[in-house]
Design a protein around this motif. Structure first.
Motif, PDB file in Angstrom:
ATOM      1  N   ALA A   1       1.831  -6.678   1.228  1.00 42.65           N
ATOM      2  CA  ALA A   1       0.660  -6.698   2.117  1.00 42.65           C
ATOM      3  C   ALA A   1       0.121  -5.284   2.322  1.00 42.65           C
ATOM      4  O   ALA A   1      -1.091  -5.057   2.299  1.00 42.65           O
ATOM      5  CB  ALA A   1       1.020  -7.324   3.461  1.00 42.65           C
ATOM      6  N   GLY A   2       1.008  -4.328   2.506  1.00 40.31           N
ATOM      7  CA  GLY A   2       0.591  -2.944   2.696  1.00 40.31           C
ATOM      8  C   GLY A   2      -0.105  -2.393   1.471  1.00 40.31           C
ATOM      9  O   GLY A   2      -1.113  -1.690   1.583  1.00 40.31           O
ATOM     10  N   LYS A   3       0.428  -2.704   0.300  1.00 41.21           N
ATOM     11  CA  LYS A   3      -0.186  -2.227  -0.936  1.00 41.21           C
ATOM     12  C   LYS A   3      -1.589  -2.805  -1.105  1.00 41.21           C
ATOM     13  O   LYS A   3      -2.520  -2.105  -1.483  1.00 41.21           O
ATOM     14  CB  LYS A   3       0.689  -2.576  -2.135  1.00 41.21           C
ATOM     15  CG  LYS A   3       1.930  -1.728  -2.196  1.00 41.21           C
ATOM     16  CD  LYS A   3       2.826  -2.116  -3.339  1.00 41.21           C
ATOM     17  CE  LYS A   3       4.103  -1.276  -3.280  1.00 41.21           C
ATOM     18  NZ  LYS A   3       5.038  -1.602  -4.336  1.00 41.21           N
ATOM     19  N   ARG A   4      -1.747  -4.091  -0.780  1.00 41.60           N
ATOM     20  CA  ARG A   4      -3.065  -4.734  -0.885  1.00 41.60           C
ATOM     21  C   ARG A   4      -4.058  -4.084   0.072  1.00 41.60           C
ATOM     22  O   ARG A   4      -5.189  -3.750  -0.307  1.00 41.60           O
ATOM     23  CB  ARG A   4      -2.941  -6.230  -0.596  1.00 41.60           C
ATOM     24  CG  ARG A   4      -4.253  -6.985  -0.700  1.00 41.60           C
ATOM     25  CD  ARG A   4      -4.106  -8.447  -0.317  1.00 41.60           C
ATOM     26  NE  ARG A   4      -3.532  -8.664   1.001  1.00 41.60           N
ATOM     27  CZ  ARG A   4      -4.188  -8.534   2.157  1.00 41.60           C
ATOM     28  NH1 ARG A   4      -5.458  -8.181   2.158  1.00 41.60           N
ATOM     29  NH2 ARG A   4      -3.591  -8.747   3.309  1.00 41.60           N
ATOM     30  N   LEU A   5      -3.640  -3.866   1.312  1.00 48.50           N
ATOM     31  CA  LEU A   5      -4.527  -3.249   2.301  1.00 48.50           C
ATOM     32  C   LEU A   5      -4.876  -1.812   1.918  1.00 48.50           C
ATOM     33  O   LEU A   5      -6.033  -1.389   2.038  1.00 48.50           O
ATOM     34  CB  LEU A   5      -3.867  -3.265   3.685  1.00 48.50           C
ATOM     35  CG  LEU A   5      -3.763  -4.629   4.352  1.00 48.50           C
ATOM     36  CD1 LEU A   5      -2.825  -4.566   5.549  1.00 48.50           C
ATOM     37  CD2 LEU A   5      -5.135  -5.129   4.768  1.00 48.50           C
ATOM     38  N   PHE A   6      -3.881  -1.058   1.453  1.00 47.19           N
ATOM     39  CA  PHE A   6      -4.124   0.333   1.081  1.00 47.19           C
ATOM     40  C   PHE A   6      -5.040   0.425  -0.128  1.00 47.19           C
ATOM     41  O   PHE A   6      -5.927   1.274  -0.180  1.00 47.19           O
ATOM     42  CB  PHE A   6      -2.795   1.044   0.803  1.00 47.19           C
ATOM     43  CG  PHE A   6      -2.944   2.534   0.700  1.00 47.19           C
ATOM     44  CD1 PHE A   6      -2.938   3.323   1.839  1.00 47.19           C
ATOM     45  CD2 PHE A   6      -3.091   3.152  -0.528  1.00 47.19           C
ATOM     46  CE1 PHE A   6      -3.084   4.703   1.751  1.00 47.19           C
ATOM     47  CE2 PHE A   6      -3.241   4.524  -0.623  1.00 47.19           C
ATOM     48  CZ  PHE A   6      -3.232   5.298   0.519  1.00 47.19           C
TER      49      PHE A   6
ATOM     50  N   ALA B   1       0.631  -0.490   8.928  1.00 46.99           N
ATOM     51  CA  ALA B   1       1.676   0.514   8.728  1.00 46.99           C
ATOM     52  C   ALA B   1       2.448   0.796  10.011  1.00 46.99           C
ATOM     53  O   ALA B   1       3.650   1.063   9.971  1.00 46.99           O
ATOM     54  CB  ALA B   1       1.068   1.800   8.176  1.00 46.99           C
ATOM     55  N   ALA B   2       1.771   0.708  11.146  1.00 52.22           N
ATOM     56  CA  ALA B   2       2.430   0.964  12.427  1.00 52.22           C
ATOM     57  C   ALA B   2       3.489  -0.081  12.755  1.00 52.22           C
ATOM     58  O   ALA B   2       4.444   0.205  13.482  1.00 52.22           O
ATOM     59  CB  ALA B   2       1.390   1.028  13.543  1.00 52.22           C
ATOM     60  N   SER B   3       3.341  -1.275  12.192  1.00 55.73           N
ATOM     61  CA  SER B   3       4.293  -2.339  12.514  1.00 55.73           C
ATOM     62  C   SER B   3       5.183  -2.738  11.340  1.00 55.73           C
ATOM     63  O   SER B   3       6.024  -3.616  11.480  1.00 55.73           O
ATOM     64  CB  SER B   3       3.542  -3.570  13.028  1.00 55.73           C
ATOM     65  OG  SER B   3       2.726  -4.091  11.997  1.00 55.73           O
ATOM     66  N   CYS B   4       5.025  -2.088  10.199  1.00 64.35           N
ATOM     67  CA  CYS B   4       5.789  -2.437   9.005  1.00 64.35           C
ATOM     68  C   CYS B   4       6.907  -1.422   8.793  1.00 64.35           C
ATOM     69  O   CYS B   4       6.654  -0.216   8.763  1.00 64.35           O
ATOM     70  CB  CYS B   4       4.870  -2.469   7.781  1.00 64.35           C
ATOM     71  SG  CYS B   4       5.740  -2.884   6.250  1.00 64.35           S
ATOM     72  N   ASP B   5       8.123  -1.902   8.617  1.00 66.36           N
ATOM     73  CA  ASP B   5       9.255  -1.007   8.399  1.00 66.36           C
ATOM     74  C   ASP B   5       9.192  -0.285   7.061  1.00 66.36           C
ATOM     75  O   ASP B   5       9.754   0.794   6.904  1.00 66.36           O
ATOM     76  CB  ASP B   5      10.573  -1.780   8.483  1.00 66.36           C
ATOM     77  CG  ASP B   5      10.857  -2.285   9.883  1.00 66.36           C
ATOM     78  OD1 ASP B   5      10.353  -1.681  10.855  1.00 66.36           O
ATOM     79  OD2 ASP B   5      11.591  -3.286  10.002  1.00 66.36           O
ATOM     80  N   GLY B   6       8.509  -0.848   6.074  1.00 66.50           N
ATOM     81  CA  GLY B   6       8.473  -0.255   4.745  1.00 66.50           C
ATOM     82  C   GLY B   6       7.324   0.696   4.512  1.00 66.50           C
ATOM     83  O   GLY B   6       7.397   1.552   3.634  1.00 66.50           O
TER      84      GLY B   6
ATOM     85  N   ARG C   1       2.259   6.045   7.066  1.00 70.11           N
ATOM     86  CA  ARG C   1       0.826   6.308   7.252  1.00 70.11           C
ATOM     87  C   ARG C   1       0.096   6.448   5.923  1.00 70.11           C
ATOM     88  O   ARG C   1      -1.037   6.010   5.777  1.00 70.11           O
ATOM     89  CB  ARG C   1       0.672   7.581   8.077  1.00 70.11           C
ATOM     90  CG  ARG C   1      -0.746   7.943   8.360  1.00 70.11           C
ATOM     91  CD  ARG C   1      -0.812   9.124   9.325  1.00 70.11           C
ATOM     92  NE  ARG C   1      -2.164   9.610   9.321  1.00 70.11           N
ATOM     93  CZ  ARG C   1      -2.548  10.750   8.771  1.00 70.11           C
ATOM     94  NH1 ARG C   1      -1.674  11.530   8.209  1.00 70.11           N
ATOM     95  NH2 ARG C   1      -3.803  11.110   8.810  1.00 70.11           N
ATOM     96  N   ASP C   2       0.744   7.062   4.932  1.00 70.14           N
ATOM     97  CA  ASP C   2       0.090   7.334   3.657  1.00 70.14           C
ATOM     98  C   ASP C   2       0.713   6.631   2.455  1.00 70.14           C
ATOM     99  O   ASP C   2       0.226   6.811   1.342  1.00 70.14           O
ATOM    100  CB  ASP C   2       0.097   8.840   3.385  1.00 70.14           C
ATOM    101  CG  ASP C   2      -0.687   9.616   4.421  1.00 70.14           C
ATOM    102  OD1 ASP C   2      -1.773   9.143   4.817  1.00 70.14           O
ATOM    103  OD2 ASP C   2      -0.221  10.676   4.853  1.00 70.14           O
ATOM    104  N   THR C   3       1.773   5.862   2.673  1.00 70.12           N
ATOM    105  CA  THR C   3       2.465   5.249   1.544  1.00 70.12           C
ATOM    106  C   THR C   3       2.808   3.789   1.823  1.00 70.12           C
ATOM    107  O   THR C   3       3.693   3.500   2.623  1.00 70.12           O
ATOM    108  CB  THR C   3       3.774   6.015   1.240  1.00 70.12           C
ATOM    109  OG1 THR C   3       3.473   7.399   1.102  1.00 70.12           O
ATOM    110  CG2 THR C   3       4.424   5.517  -0.029  1.00 70.12           C
TER     111      THR C   3
END
Length: 59
Positions: free
Chosen positions: A35-40, A20-25, A28-30
């Protein structure tokens, strides 16, 4: 010593926070990218499992 489930839950949390720190989309909580959705989702599943295990231990 923390159990394996706790360690995996914490590692999943760290992995998402790093992403999340390196992803523009993602925030911290969303998550807002595949890739972010899979990790979250991995973090959320492990957290839920850990909390259920804690409730079971308390009786």
């Amino acid at each position: 010593m923390p159990d394996d489930l706790y360690q995996r839950y914490q590692a999943a949390h760290r992995a998402y926070q790093i992403h999340a720190a390196s992803c523009d989309g993602c925030t911290r909580d969303t998550p807002d990218c595949p890739a972010g959705k899979r990790l979250f989702e991995s973090f959320a599943r492990l957290q839920d499992a850990y909390l259920v295990k804690q409730k079971q231990r308390r009786g």
